[in-house]
Design an enzyme around this catalytic site. Structure first.
Site, PDB file in Angstrom:
ATOM      1  N   GLY A  17       0.711  -1.121   0.025  1.00 44.34           N
ATOM      2  CA  GLY A  17      -0.065   0.035   0.016  1.00 44.34           C
ATOM      3  C   GLY A  17       0.785   1.201   0.158  1.00 44.34           C
ATOM      4  O   GLY A  17       2.023   1.011   0.100  1.00 44.34           O
ATOM      5  N   LYS A  23       1.301  -0.181   6.973  1.00 49.92           N
ATOM      6  CA  LYS A  23       1.857  -1.453   6.848  1.00 49.92           C
ATOM      7  C   LYS A  23       2.704  -2.022   7.823  1.00 49.92           C
ATOM      8  O   LYS A  23       2.685  -3.110   8.213  1.00 49.92           O
ATOM      9  CB  LYS A  23       2.885  -1.209   5.586  1.00 49.92           C
ATOM     10  CG  LYS A  23       1.951  -1.026   4.357  1.00 49.92           C
ATOM     11  CD  LYS A  23       3.043  -0.823   3.019  1.00 49.92           C
ATOM     12  CE  LYS A  23       4.073   0.445   3.010  1.00 49.92           C
ATOM     13  NZ  LYS A  23       3.421   1.570   3.183  1.00 49.92           N
ATOM     14  N   SER A  24       3.475  -1.152   8.393  1.00 51.98           N
ATOM     15  CA  SER A  24       4.387  -1.560   9.503  1.00 51.98           C
ATOM     16  C   SER A  24       3.466  -1.904  10.739  1.00 51.98           C
ATOM     17  O   SER A  24       3.930  -3.009  11.401  1.00 51.98           O
ATOM     18  CB  SER A  24       5.388  -0.481   9.831  1.00 51.98           C
ATOM     19  OG  SER A  24       6.335  -0.148   8.865  1.00 51.98           O
ATOM     20  N   GLU A  90       9.893  -2.856   4.646  1.00 51.49           N
ATOM     21  CA  GLU A  90      10.534  -1.866   3.729  1.00 51.49           C
ATOM     22  C   GLU A  90      11.161  -2.777   2.540  1.00 51.49           C
ATOM     23  O   GLU A  90      12.046  -2.563   1.975  1.00 51.49           O
ATOM     24  CB  GLU A  90      11.468  -0.930   4.204  1.00 51.49           C
ATOM     25  CG  GLU A  90      11.198  -0.093   5.101  1.00 51.49           C
ATOM     26  CD  GLU A  90      10.174   1.253   4.733  1.00 51.49           C
ATOM     27  OE1 GLU A  90       9.817   1.090   3.796  1.00 51.49           O
ATOM     28  OE2 GLU A  90      10.136   2.062   5.484  1.00 51.49           O
ATOM     29  N   GLN A  92      10.491  -2.976  -0.482  1.00 44.39           N
ATOM     30  CA  GLN A  92      10.854  -2.544  -1.774  1.00 44.39           C
ATOM     31  C   GLN A  92      12.376  -1.982  -1.872  1.00 44.39           C
ATOM     32  O   GLN A  92      12.653  -1.798  -3.034  1.00 44.39           O
ATOM     33  CB  GLN A  92       9.754  -1.259  -2.048  1.00 44.39           C
ATOM     34  CG  GLN A  92      10.138   0.077  -1.355  1.00 44.39           C
ATOM     35  CD  GLN A  92       9.629   0.278   0.055  1.00 44.39           C
ATOM     36  OE1 GLN A  92       8.984  -1.078   0.501  1.00 44.39           O
ATOM     37  NE2 GLN A  92       9.852   1.133   0.809  1.00 44.39           N
ATOM     38  N   PHE A 121       6.682   6.987  -6.031  1.00 39.49           N
ATOM     39  CA  PHE A 121       5.617   8.237  -6.240  1.00 39.49           C
ATOM     40  C   PHE A 121       5.359   8.660  -7.646  1.00 39.49           C
ATOM     41  O   PHE A 121       4.476   9.525  -7.689  1.00 39.49           O
ATOM     42  CB  PHE A 121       6.679   9.412  -5.618  1.00 39.49           C
ATOM     43  CG  PHE A 121       7.680   9.817  -6.428  1.00 39.49           C
ATOM     44  CD1 PHE A 121       7.403  10.844  -7.359  1.00 39.49           C
ATOM     45  CD2 PHE A 121       8.892   9.363  -6.254  1.00 39.49           C
ATOM     46  CE1 PHE A 121       8.486  11.262  -8.352  1.00 39.49           C
ATOM     47  CE2 PHE A 121       9.949   9.557  -7.141  1.00 39.49           C
ATOM     48  CZ  PHE A 121       9.634  10.684  -8.079  1.00 39.49           C
ATOM     49  N   CYS A 184      -5.443   9.698  -3.280  1.00 44.29           N
ATOM     50  CA  CYS A 184      -6.110   8.943  -4.219  1.00 44.29           C
ATOM     51  C   CYS A 184      -6.084   9.023  -5.542  1.00 44.29           C
ATOM     52  O   CYS A 184      -4.913   9.869  -5.960  1.00 44.29           O
ATOM     53  CB  CYS A 184      -7.635   9.079  -4.021  1.00 44.29           C
ATOM     54  SG  CYS A 184      -8.224  10.481  -4.641  1.00 44.29           S
ATOM     55  N   CYS A 187      -6.464  12.678  -6.966  1.00 46.62           N
ATOM     56  CA  CYS A 187      -5.682  13.736  -6.481  1.00 46.62           C
ATOM     57  C   CYS A 187      -4.193  13.696  -6.595  1.00 46.62           C
ATOM     58  O   CYS A 187      -3.449  14.501  -6.342  1.00 46.62           O
ATOM     59  CB  CYS A 187      -6.055  13.768  -4.827  1.00 46.62           C
ATOM     60  SG  CYS A 187      -7.816  14.373  -4.439  1.00 46.62           S
TER      61      CYS A 187
HETATM   62 ZN   LIG Z   1      -8.167  12.510  -3.026  1.00 53.34          ZN
END
Ligand SMILES: [Zn+2]
Length: 200
Positions: A17, A23-24, A90, A92, A121, A184, A187
């Protein structure tokens, strides 16, 4: 939906996510449950991440657990010997061989829990995460709350001086809380020309 881990042998589960999706926390929750059941548990993280504490994994909400910082996958596999359950936080940030390392541990009878950002990102698949997701028995994709609209956030927006980071900027910037936001799809400013596909 029925989610049943195997009764015998090892398996691989992935928690992914965007940033701020917990997540952690979810990783630590699962490992604590295993500890309570008397299982031998070890949490690993790549040495690259020194945001809070070299020896701990700490969630943004402040939940923490002792972790072993490792330089690479060979060290991780070597130190996992004797464990029942292994957490990889972590994920990734590990090299691609983390996939084979995780599968080797699972094949060896361990429960392996990998947590990490599924997208960078730019919203592109992050490092070894796509293959970990594909090869896992169980996958959970967590959502954060969009910093802008309050809706369910599945992406991470990188901000430089408060503005969306350029698409060709560095992928890995470990550190400041205020340089990232969960957002989201609507955005998120991906900084790429998605509109080109729609214009045809
Ligand atoms: Zn949004």
């Amino acid at each position: 939906m029925i989610r049943v881990p195997p009764r015998r042998g090892g398996w691989l589960e992935v928690v992914c996510g965007p940033m701020f999706s917990g997540k952690s926390e979810e990783m630590i929750r699962r490992l604590r449950r295993a500890e309570i059941a008397g299982q031998r548990v070890l949490l690993f993280k790549p040495r690259i991440d020194d945001r809070y504490d070299l020896a701990d994994v700490v969630s943004h909400a402040g939940v923490r657990m002792s972790a072993v910082a490792v330089d690479g996958c060979a060290e991780l596999v070597a130190r996992a010997r004797g464990c029942d359950v292994v957490g990889i936080d972590e994920a990734q940030f590990f090299e691609s061989s983390i996939v084979d390392a995780a599968l080797a541990l699972a094949d060896g009878g361990l429960r392996v829990i990998a947590a990490g950002l599924d997208q960078d990102f730019r919203r592109l698949p992050f490092g070894p995460m796509p293959e970990l997701l594909a090869r896992a028995e169980l996958v959970d994709k967590l959502q954060a709350v969009c910093h802008r609209c309050g809706g369910p956030a599945t992406t991470t927006q990188r901000l430089v001086d408060g503005r969306p980071a350029p698409y060709d900027g560095e992928t890995i910037v470990v550190g400041a809380l205020d340089s990232y936001e969960a957002r989201c799809r609507d955005c998120h400013s991906a900084g790429q020309d998605s509109a080109a596909w729609m214009a045809a």
